[in-house]
Design an enzyme around this catalytic site. Structure first.
Site, PDB file in Angstrom:
ATOM      1  CE  LYS A  40     -10.532  -1.334  -9.151  1.00 18.70           C
ATOM      2  NZ  LYS A  40     -10.532  -1.633  -7.708  1.00 18.70           N
ATOM      3  CE1 TYR A 269       6.838 -24.115 -28.203  1.00 23.70           C
ATOM      4  CE2 TYR A 269       4.863 -22.768 -27.981  1.00 23.70           C
ATOM      5  CZ  TYR A 269       6.147 -22.944 -28.456  1.00 23.70           C
ATOM      6  OH  TYR A 269       6.744 -21.948 -29.183  1.00 23.70           O
TER       7      TYR A 269
HETATM    8  C1  LIG Z   1     -11.873  -1.855  -7.458  1.00 20.10           C
HETATM    9  C2  LIG Z   1     -12.582  -1.214  -6.329  1.00 20.10           C
HETATM   10  C3  LIG Z   1     -13.982  -1.230  -6.266  1.00 20.10           C
HETATM   11  C4  LIG Z   1     -14.835  -1.960  -7.268  1.00 20.10           C
HETATM   12  O1  LIG Z   1     -14.880  -3.324  -6.949  1.00 20.10           O
HETATM   13  P1  LIG Z   1     -15.750  -4.331  -7.839  1.00 20.10           P
HETATM   14  O2  LIG Z   1     -15.648  -5.606  -7.101  1.00 20.10           O
HETATM   15  O3  LIG Z   1     -15.088  -4.378  -9.162  1.00 20.10           O
HETATM   16  O4  LIG Z   1     -17.110  -3.770  -7.917  1.00 20.10           O
HETATM   17  C5  LIG Z   1     -14.584  -0.531  -5.257  1.00 20.10           C
HETATM   18  N1  LIG Z   1     -13.869   0.125  -4.326  1.00 20.10           N
HETATM   19  C6  LIG Z   1     -12.521   0.147  -4.336  1.00 20.10           C
HETATM   20  C7  LIG Z   1     -11.798   0.888  -3.275  1.00 20.10           C
HETATM   21  C8  LIG Z   1     -11.829  -0.528  -5.327  1.00 20.10           C
HETATM   22  O5  LIG Z   1     -10.509  -0.508  -5.328  1.00 20.10           O
END
Ligand SMILES: *Cc1c(COP(=O)(O)O)cnc(C)c1O
Length: 381
Positions: A40, A269
């Site tokens: 994702k 800044y």
């Molecule tokens: C993002 C996500 C993961 C992975 O989590 P990590 O902490 O990056 O390993 C697993 N399951 C779901 C449902 C997620 O949304």
């Protein structure tokens, strides 16, 4: 493709390390559990298609995304393995998900009814996974009510709508106390025991990176590693929770200007840093517009010629200044490492995240499209 010699800043992605991290997950959990690498947010900012391409040879069962558009992108790129969309989809997104043969995750009955209609309309079979809320609270059916909704859900299922998986998500797997995760694991199994369907027919999963690396016994039928694949740590280092991943992402910027400044000179800044003595300042072609967080002003280090040099003053949108006084031989055109290693020195992703008051996930997914992603690793093995 941008020319590395002229690019002001970029992200290097070590594909060999990425693969090694997925192998470490697989070794930890054993061959019995299916792998669902989470890709994702464009593969945690490193490029979803690139990650999928690099990891495919390790034969994961499928891929995890959060948005319809992410699933559609992978299908358009020719990805054929299952793609599970883990965030709830709005009703108007379901038809496109079905048409692209994505695997939606459901948290309510209305969605299941729409999926059944869409499956008939498309004359196809839709597989879905069902989330059980055991404490995360953002999605999922209530674990306490499983007997009730379980019956209602299975009543809608049939040959064209298949209940393929059931899962939960840990809220504290990366924290030291084990108790919250064990409680969630038990709630998941309490709920499953009340379902009118056999677990033989369901893929059961719970573990994210921290879950799988800390408690491989929570592996169940499948695991969903994310941050560990991309080189992010999975908990307080001193707690010795589990092995560290190999670094995958490196952030590099070019020194675009070097100047000697007299005592009293100010930088950035708000003029928050003042040179106490004659200093040599290097301006880097990177800023918060690239995703190098503004919170790092006066708080971070870069590596130049194998030496750590401090960031001085606030980070601008396009520029960051480092004090090169300890590396006076450094010249414009040279490379500064903001995340990664150079010689014996290393600035870790987690160190940068902590200095910015955030987590590695936010650093990686905050790297903007201004930064070309450059692949490292020969793709062998
Ligand atoms: C993002 C996500 C993961 C992975 O989590 P990590 O902490 O990056 O390993 C697993 N399951 C779901 C449902 C997620 O949304």
């Amino acid at each position: 493709m941008s020319n590395e010699l002229t690019t002001r800043a970029w992200v290097e992605v070590d594909l060999d390390a990425l693969r090694a991290n997925l192998r470490a997950v697989r070794d930890r959990v054993g061959p019995g559990a299916s792998l669902i690498p989470m890709v994702k947010a464009d593969g945690y900012g490193l490029g979803a298609q690139r990650v999928v391409h690099a990891l495919d040879a390790l034969q994961p069962w499928g891929w995890g995304v959060a948005a319809l558009s992410e699933g559609l992108e992978l299908r358009a790129a020719g990805v054929t393995r299952p793609i599970v969309v883990f965030s709830p989809l709005a009703p108007q997104a379901l038809a496109a998900a079905v048409a692209a043969e994505l695997t939606p995750c459901v948290s309510d009955l209305d969605t299941i009814h729409v999926l059944a209609d869409e499956a008939r309309r498309h004359r196809t079979t839709v597989h879905f996974h069902l989330e059980i809320d055991t404490g995360m609270g953002r999605a999922g059916f209530d674990w306490r009510q499983a007997a009730k909704w379980g019956t209602e859900v299975s009543a809608v299922c049939g040959s064209q709508l298949r209940w393929a998986g059931v899962y939960t998500h840990f809220h504290s797997a990366d924290e030291v106390p084990e108790e919250p995760s064990r409680v969630q694991w038990e709630r998941l199994h309490d709920a499953i025991a009340q379902l009118p369907v056999s677990t033989e027919d369901l893929m059961v999963h719970a573990a994210n990176s921290a879950g799988v690396m800390r408690w491989p016994e929570f592996g169940a039928d499948a695991v969903r590693p994310g941050i560990f694949l991309y080189g992010g740590g999975i908990g307080p280092r001193d707690a010795g929770l589990a092995e560290a991943p190999r670094p995958v992402a490196a952030l590099k910027a070019r020194i675009v200007l070097v100047r000697d400044v007299p005592p009293g000179s100010t930088v950035g800044y708000g003029a928050t840093h003042v040179a106490r003595a004659w200093s040599r300042w290097g301006t880097l072609g990177i800023g918060y517009g690239d995703g190098y967080p503004r919170a790092l002003g006066n708080r971070a280090h870069a590596i130049v010629r194998g030496k750590r040099v401090p960031v001085v003053g606030r980070i601008s949108m396009d520029m960051t200044v480092v004090d090169l006084s300890d590396v006076p031989e450094a010249e414009a055109g040279e490379i500064a490492t903001l995340i990664g290693s150079d010689g014996a020195e290393e600035v870790t992703l987690d160190e940068v995240a902590a200095a910015a008051g955030t987590i590695s996930y936010e650093i990686l997914t905050g790297l903007t499209q201004r930064l070309p992603r450059v692949e490292r690793g020969d793709g062998g093995d």
